[in-house]
Structure formats: C-alpha cells, structure tokens
Design a protein around this motif. Structure first.
Motif, short mmCIF file in Angstrom:
data_model
loop_
_atom_site.label_atom_id
_atom_site.label_comp_id
_atom_site.label_asym_id
_atom_site.label_seq_id
_atom_site.Cartn_x
_atom_site.Cartn_y
_atom_site.Cartn_z
N TYR A 280 0.83 -1.20 0.00
CA TYR A 280 0.00 0.00 0.00
C TYR A 280 0.87 1.25 0.00
N LYS A 281 1.84 1.31 0.89
CA LYS A 281 2.65 2.52 1.04
C LYS A 281 3.55 2.76 -0.16
N ALA A 282 4.06 1.70 -0.76
CA ALA A 282 4.87 1.86 -1.96
C ALA A 282 4.07 2.53 -3.07
N MET A 283 2.81 2.15 -3.20
CA MET A 283 1.96 2.75 -4.22
C MET A 283 1.63 4.20 -3.87
N ILE A 284 1.29 4.47 -2.61
CA ILE A 284 0.95 5.83 -2.18
C ILE A 284 2.13 6.77 -2.38
N SER A 285 3.33 6.31 -2.06
CA SER A 285 4.52 7.13 -2.21
C SER A 285 4.69 7.62 -3.65
N THR A 286 4.39 6.76 -4.60
CA THR A 286 4.55 7.13 -6.00
C THR A 286 3.38 7.98 -6.49
N ILE A 287 2.17 7.65 -6.06
CA ILE A 287 1.02 8.46 -6.40
C ILE A 287 1.22 9.90 -5.91
N SER A 288 1.86 10.05 -4.76
CA SER A 288 2.09 11.37 -4.19
C SER A 288 2.90 12.27 -5.12
N ASP A 289 3.81 11.69 -5.88
CA ASP A 289 4.59 12.48 -6.83
C ASP A 289 3.72 13.03 -7.95
N ALA B 243 -2.28 9.92 -0.18
CA ALA B 243 -1.69 10.83 -1.16
C ALA B 243 -2.64 12.02 -1.36
N SER B 244 -2.08 13.20 -1.58
CA SER B 244 -2.88 14.43 -1.63
C SER B 244 -3.32 14.75 -3.06
N VAL B 245 -4.02 13.79 -3.67
CA VAL B 245 -4.43 13.98 -5.07
C VAL B 245 -5.49 15.08 -5.18
N THR B 246 -6.52 15.05 -4.34
CA THR B 246 -7.56 16.08 -4.41
C THR B 246 -7.01 17.47 -4.12
N PRO B 247 -6.20 17.65 -3.06
CA PRO B 247 -5.59 18.97 -2.87
C PRO B 247 -4.74 19.41 -4.06
N GLY B 248 -4.00 18.49 -4.65
CA GLY B 248 -3.18 18.84 -5.81
C GLY B 248 -4.01 19.32 -6.98
N ARG B 249 -5.13 18.65 -7.23
CA ARG B 249 -6.01 19.07 -8.32
C ARG B 249 -6.63 20.43 -8.03
N MET B 250 -7.00 20.69 -6.79
CA MET B 250 -7.56 21.98 -6.43
C MET B 250 -6.53 23.09 -6.59
N LEU B 251 -5.30 22.81 -6.21
CA LEU B 251 -4.24 23.82 -6.33
C LEU B 251 -3.96 24.16 -7.78
N LEU B 252 -3.97 23.15 -8.65
CA LEU B 252 -3.77 23.42 -10.07
C LEU B 252 -4.92 24.25 -10.63
N ALA B 253 -6.15 23.90 -10.28
CA ALA B 253 -7.32 24.61 -10.79
C ALA B 253 -7.39 26.03 -10.25
N PHE B 254 -6.85 26.27 -9.07
CA PHE B 254 -6.93 27.59 -8.44
C PHE B 254 -6.23 28.66 -9.29
N GLY B 255 -5.09 28.30 -9.85
CA GLY B 255 -4.48 29.18 -10.84
C GLY B 255 -3.45 30.16 -10.34
N SER B 256 -3.29 30.37 -9.04
CA SER B 256 -2.31 31.33 -8.52
C SER B 256 -1.20 30.67 -7.72
N VAL B 257 -1.09 29.35 -7.87
CA VAL B 257 -0.04 28.62 -7.16
C VAL B 257 1.26 28.71 -7.95
N GLY B 258 2.35 29.00 -7.23
CA GLY B 258 3.64 29.11 -7.88
C GLY B 258 4.35 27.77 -7.96
N ALA B 259 4.94 27.35 -6.84
CA ALA B 259 5.67 26.08 -6.77
C ALA B 259 4.88 25.07 -5.95
N LEU B 260 5.16 23.79 -6.19
CA LEU B 260 4.52 22.72 -5.41
C LEU B 260 5.46 21.54 -5.31
N ASN B 261 5.42 20.87 -4.15
CA ASN B 261 6.28 19.71 -3.89
C ASN B 261 5.55 18.82 -2.90
N ASP B 262 5.79 17.51 -2.95
CA ASP B 262 5.19 16.65 -1.92
C ASP B 262 6.21 16.41 -0.82
#
Length: 339
Positions: free
Chosen positions: A68-77, A202-221
């Motif tokens: 489970y964790k091996a998959m989550i770690s990669t999804i997080s990227d 993994a923070s997939v939903t937050p990542g999608r929201m940040l991309l859609a928001f439009g004013s995010v500069g940098a992002l890292n997990d």
C-alpha cells in the motif's frame, strides 16, 4: 518463491485483467500496455523504489502495508504536480524468506491503494533476489497540457503553505520501533500516528484543487521531510524561504507523544518525512482566497511563511523572532532515520 513463477504472477495480478472502462487498448498480460491520453492532457510519470531494511522494516510494516505505502509514495509524486494518477506498473524482487502468502498480501495492499484512487495495474515484472525484497512502482498519470505544477515557480512575495499536519509518520515509526524493542504492541492512544506511518494518504484532491486555483507558484510533496522539500523549492526557484515555526501544523497526538517520550516534535515535523502532504507557494494576494477554498471543501491548508529575494536557502523564524538557517536535511526514506 514456488517453482511455477508464472502461475504466481497470474494469481497476484489477476484483479488487473478487466480492461473495460479503463482507457486501455492493451492491458496486463501482453508484452506491453497501450493506452490513450485524454484530449487536452499530457502524460505525467514517476517511479519509486522500496527496498527491505533500507526503506521499510518487517518489524514495523505488514506485507499489505508495504504494498500500500509503496503505491501511495509514487502516487504522491503525481499529486505534487497537480496530476491525476491513472495506471501503475509494479516490479517485485522476491527474497528468500518471503512466502507466497506474504507476497499475495503485499499485492492486496497495492490493490487497496489503486482502488482508493481509481487506478489500474497494467504491467510490471516479478523476479527473485538473493537478499532482501525489492519493490519498484511506476505510476502514469495525466495533467492538463502545459499546466503541471513544478518546484521552480516560487516568486518573492509569495506565501508558503502546507496541506496537512506534519511529523506524524516519523513519530509513528518511532512508536513502532520502541514497541518492537520492548516486545509489545504500540499503546492504542498512538494509533493515529501508527496509521500515518503505515497507511498514509496521497494528496491527489488537494493537488487538483491547487492546479485549478491558478495562482499557485511552486509545489512539492513532503516525502523526505519539510526541510528537504523547502530546500528543493528554494533551489529550483532561486529564492529564499522564510518559515515561521509557530505556524507549522503540529497535531495534538504528535505533541502528546513527543512529551511522553521526551522528544522535540519539531524535529519530526521538519525532518521526519513520509507525510505525503503538499508544500507550495501561492501569490500573496490570493493566499486568503486559497485558505477559504480549502476550508469550504473540508480540506486543510495553512500558511507557514513567505518567499523572499536572495541566495537560495531556507530560514526558520523561531518564537520570539530569532532566525536561523534551516539545515538541508531530511528523512531520505531511510527507515531508522526517525528513531
């Protein structure tokens, strides 16, 4: 591993056979998989490896937790670039001492993570290794063409944010190792910390929201620890990051556990790693709106500092206003680093 290696592979990957509605032209069971990218999207891909005794210990992780964790770690990227994870390829190197049942349980954990994010296993490989179990996961995803979020987008004046509490995974590992040395189970009051280590999200939903928001500069997990990820943003963007220690999100459970064992919770927050939250920057004028957006959707986001001009680096502002350079150090996926 049993003599009929191919029969085992078919058994472990049998749940990947149904291709209906997956977007695949050719799925698992052939020489390679074939899939089409949705219109207006482009591929985002990443690969992570987990090796027994280096990235995980059997005394702290059950086989299903490892998969489970091996998959989550990669999804997080994928999440860290605002992408949507779609497909996975898994290569497992089975070591002596790993039974067929344990390997099947490892795949149970893999499928649990895949199901959580609507993903599909489309290939991989199975081999034997002479020493320790090796697990390599590749995740293929999609992101809107030309819009992937990167580490290099921070600008002076931006606010720095994180999307969740930090340090819980490292504290959970500490609790597991301490219990293992005592020959006991972890006290039930620390169950949330153990879960943060063994079963992260993994923070997939937050990542999608940040991309859609439009004013995010940098992002890292946050896989290697907050300090390490902040340094990656600072160096990629050519800026200084100033972080306020009192704004760092520390859960009540982490504070209580740190007090119980006489530890500094901020050591785990800054250097623990494997939290899989997101850290990034947002234009200052849009920061309040981003906080509101996350709150309205029941998600966590807190501002922890700001971006400044200057030589790339990270500064920690301690309570009282004193500043000190924050060391470029982190978890680096070494299991005993959080002891």
């Amino acid at each position: 591993m049993a003599k009929d290696e191919f029969a085992l592979i078919r058994r472990w990957t049998s749940r990947a056979a149904n291709q209906e509605g997956t977007g695949l032209s050719v799925g698992i069971g052939d020489d390679a998989a074939v899939y089409a990218v949705a219109e207006g999207m482009e591929v985002v891909a990443c690969c992570d490896a987990m090796i027994e005794t280096v990235h995980f210990l059997r005394e702290t992780m059950a086989p299903a937790d490892i998969g489970y964790k091996a998959m989550i770690s990669t999804i997080s990227d994928i999440a860290a670039m605002g992408g949507i994870p779609r497909y996975a390829l898994v290569t497992i190197g089975v070591a002596p001492g790993w039974s067929e049942a344990e390997c099947a349980a490892l795949y149970d954990g893999i499928y649990e993570a895949l199901d959580q994010y609507g993903m599909h296993l489309i290939g991989g490989d199975t081999v034997t290794t002479p020493d320790a179990l090796h697990l390599s996961v590749t995740v293929l995803g999609e992101v809107e063409r030309g819009r992937a979020l990167r580490r290099a987008g921070a600008k002076a004046g931006d606010a720095v944010f994180v999307t969740g509490p930090l340090g819980e995974s490292a504290a959970g590992l500490h609790a597991l190792l301490a219990a293992s040395r005592r020959g006991t189970d972890v006290d039930g009051q620390w169950a949330a910390l153990v879960s943060a280590h063994q079963r992260p999200r993994a923070s997939v939903t937050p990542g999608r929201m940040l991309l859609a928001f439009g004013s995010v500069g940098a992002l890292n997990d946050i896989s290697d620890g907050l300090a390490s990820e902040l340094w990656e943003i600072a160096e990629a963007s050519g800026v200084q990051l100033a972080i306020e220690q009192q704004r760092l999100p520390v859960s009540d459970a982490l504070r209580r556990y740190a007090a119980a064992v006489g530890a500094d919770p901020y050591r785990w927050v800054l250097y623990g790693g494997e939290d899989y939250q997101l850290v990034g920057t947002v234009r200052r004028e849009a920061a309040a709106a981003l906080e509101r957006l996350f709150a309205e959707n029941g998600l966590f986001l807190v501002l922890i500092g700001q971006v400044r001009e200057g030589e790339p680096g990270v500064t920690l502002i301690e309570p009282g206003g004193c500043s000190r350079p924050l060391a470029k150090a982190g978890f680096n996926h070494f299991s005993r680093a959080a002891e």
